[in-house]
Scaffold this active site. Structure first.
Site, mmCIF file in Angstrom:
data_model
loop_
_atom_site.group_PDB
_atom_site.id
_atom_site.type_symbol
_atom_site.label_atom_id
_atom_site.label_comp_id
_atom_site.label_asym_id
_atom_site.label_seq_id
_atom_site.Cartn_x
_atom_site.Cartn_y
_atom_site.Cartn_z
ATOM 1 N N GLU A 89 4.089 8.752 -3.962
ATOM 2 C CA GLU A 89 4.867 8.244 -2.820
ATOM 3 C C GLU A 89 5.880 7.196 -3.293
ATOM 4 O OE1 GLU A 89 2.359 7.234 0.524
ATOM 5 O OE2 GLU A 89 1.360 9.185 0.476
ATOM 6 N N GLU A 127 0.878 -1.187 0.000
ATOM 7 C CA GLU A 127 0.000 0.000 0.000
ATOM 8 C C GLU A 127 0.907 1.227 0.000
ATOM 9 O OE1 GLU A 127 -2.345 0.817 3.422
ATOM 10 O OE2 GLU A 127 -1.262 -0.538 4.735
#
Length: 637
Positions: free
Chosen positions: A444, A435
């Site tokens: 990210e 995740e």
């Protein structure tokens, strides 16, 4: 004197004011208005028919007080319960020089007296196309005083002459304004706030008439800094019991205004004479209590509306415990992951092999363990055997994982304290689960992390997620433009704050066109030469005159087959709150005409140490390229 003051909107009750054109006895009137349930009073600071003369003698030196004494009310009442109004005869944009100059002086006198009284807000009318001198006088007043008043520009939702029924159809009218019909009043406002350089102290008091414009015009207004909505009593209908009510269309507009926490101002005489005047206010309270309840996402996001946050950099920084805690509370995300792992296990292990085939599953970036728990639940649900590795680079979160293992998981889970890109795995994985997605999917650095880890995935192995795509949509929002502008830092380039993205719960904004896909990444990436740099050109058709302030970013991901997660508004996973959208601002607002196309160029760039985005608008006009070489914002590898 009143339960709530100007600026006190919020909570469940409606904040409301009474608008009066003449107030002979101010203390008595204020008491009566408060008794009716109103929170504040809008009234002229000077007698509306007292035209002062500032230029010609002898009237210039007329003796006696110019207006009533400030001693009639306490300082606290002036500060919280009174909204000043400009005298109606003041016309600073008159073509007649004597009227213009006299109006300038009178306007300054009234604004200065309002500042002296400490009024929280002052109402000024915008009722024509040219308001340039009004903008100059107001801007000068804002920049010279030490007061903190707000200035509410009273703008009609529909221009009064658009409602005239004496104009013969197809006959030429005398007005020569560039914009006509529904566009007109928004253009008055847009030009005015541009002249005032988007001052945060200038807001909209939107006057709503009996006729409403089309939905796209209303949508555009809801991207503006509306602080008040003015409701004339004449727009209310009468129900069977004789009480004032609003049409269904008006009710829908009120619901949307309530979401923005505007304050309502009732103006005009009582058109329902057999009922008390407070019945207008009671009806607004009734609407407020009967609006649709907030969903789970809205409840979670309460208080974060239009609040700018720097995107997380979990690769470069170690997250704090509370950050993990917030994300772990998401009810949707982990159930979707569990469903994806469940389906994947069933596909990979036939029923006859369920006791002998042990799937090796690696959770990459295990945090405090929610994906490990989801994997264990999925294996139990599928009745399949798994062997788990929980890989986490944050040594603080590893402590939590080791406690989980000691107390709950046992030997089924191996905790690995390492960066997934550097870990030498003892065996290859059947499934890797991660995740690592941000609000803009790859921001990210999920592509770099998973590319660095895929060497320990079997040739027929599966990555969950298998694919993700970022989306962009052009938006207009005075509020967000001003929020970004206020982020200026002392020792940085004065415009650096416009060259970085922000995670934000978008609230007071208008989306100008539907989101379009930007960058897509797939895993495992089987390209012989992996390159995660990207460049895309997106064109957005715009159907309304508006102003562009930046781009909202969203993402969609395919976890496995038909199991997805999305924060794109059209496909948003119901009840999921782990991600707010991302905002890419632009330095200068760009005016866009109806029928024009907004063209944006977007780049994803990198070197050995960092990744960054660059962006530029190339239509309808060109902007500068934002964030070249990552000079203002980068994401550390």
């Amino acid at each position: 004197m009143a339960a709530m003051a100007v600026g006190g909107a919020g909570g469940s009750r409606v904040s409301s004011g009474r608008d009066l054109n003449c107030v002979p006895e101010i203390a008595d009137t204020l008491g009566a208005v408060a008794k009716q349930g109103f929170d504040f009073l809008c009234m002229p600071v000077f007698h509306p028919r007292f035209k002062r003369e500032f230029i010609q003698e002898p009237a210039k030196n007329r003796p006696g007080p110019q207006t009533r004494s400030d001693l009639l009310l306490s300082g606290r009442d002036w500060n919280t319960l009174i909204v000043g109004k400009l005298s109606p005869w003041i016309r600073p944009d008159s073509k007649v020089e004597k009227i213009r100059r006299n109006s300038e002086a009178a306007m300054l006198q009234e604004l200065n007296f309002g500042a002296y009284l400490g009024l929280p807000a002052f109402l000024l009318p915008l009722n024509q196309e040219d308001n340039t001198n009004l903008a100059r006088v107001l801007t000068n007043h804002i920049h010279t005083g030490h007061h903190s008043s707000m200035f509410w520009m009273r703008v009609p939702l529909v221009a009064p002459e658009d409602l005239r029924d004496d104009i013969i159809e197809n006959a030429p009218t005398t007005h020569t304004e560039e914009y006509s019909g529904e566009e007109k009043t928004w253009m008055w406002w847009h030009n005015f706030r541009t002249l005032c350089d988007y001052s945060k102290r200038i807001a909209v008091a939107l006057e709503i008439g009996a006729d409403l414009p089309s939905n796209h015009v209303i949508d555009r207004w809801l991207g503006e800094p509306i602080k008040a909505a003015i409701l004339p009593t004449s727009i209310f209908l009468t129900n069977k019991k004789g009480f004032p009510v609003l049409s269904k269309m008006h009710q829908r507009l009120i619901f949307r205004l309530l979401k923005l926490e505007v304050q309502f101002i009732i103006t005009g005489t009582n058109h329902h004479s057999e009922k008390e005047f407070c019945s207008y206010l009671q009806y607004l309270e009734y609407l407020s209590q009967n609006r649709p309840p907030p969903n789970a996402y809205e409840l979670f996001a309460k208080g974060y509306e239009d609040y700018l946050q720097s995107p997380l950099q979990p690769l470069m920084d170690n997250l704090e415990s509370q950050t993990y805690e917030v994300f772990e509370k998401d009810p949707i995300k982990y159930s979707q992951y569990q469903q994806a792992i469940y389906k994947c296990l069933l596909d990979r292990v036939p029923e006859e092999e369920k006791d002998t085939n042990v799937q090796v599953l690696m959770v990459l970036g295990a945090g405090r363990g929610p994906l490990v728990n989801a994997s264990l639940r999925a294996a139990k649900q599928a009745d399949r055997r798994i062997k788990l590795y929980a890989v986490e680079k944050n040594p603080n979160a590893v402590v939590t994982l080791e406690n989980w293992q000691f107390e709950e998981w046992g030997s089924q889970v191996t905790v690995v304290s390492s960066d997934m890109r550097e870990w030498v795995a003892p065996e290859k994985a059947d499934i890797i689960v991660s995740e690592l997605l941000g609000s803009f999917a790859d921001n990210e650095l999920s592509p770099e992390c998973l590319d660095g880890a895929q060497h320990f995935l079997k040739d027929d192995g599966v990555s969950i997620p298998g694919e993700y795509t970022s989306f962009l949509a052009p938006i207009s929002s005075s509020k967000l433009y001003n929020e970004v502008r206020a982020c200026r830092e002392k020792d940085r380039d004065p415009e650096a704050q416009f060259e970085m993205p922000y995670v934000v719960r978008l609230h007071n904004f208008h989306q100008l066109s539907a989101p379009q896909p930007c960058f897509t990444f797939s895993h495992p990436n089987r390209d012989p030469m992996i390159d995660n740099n990207r460049y895309c050109t997106l064109e957005f058709p715009v159907e309304v005159n508006t102003v562009l302030h930046g781009f909202a970013g969203y993402f969609e991901t395919v976890l496995y087959q038909d199991i997805t997660l999305s924060i794109r508004p059209e496909t948003h996973s119901p009840g999921m709150f782990s991600w707010f959208p991302i905002l890419f601002p632009i330095k200068q607002p760009i005016t866009v005409r109806e029928g024009q196309t907004i063209c944006v160029r977007f780049w994803r760039c990198s070197n050995s140490k960092k990744v960054w985005y660059e962006w530029a608008v190339t239509a309808p006009v060109c902007s500068a390229i934002h964030n070249p070489t990552g000079r203002s914002y980068t994401i550390g590898l």
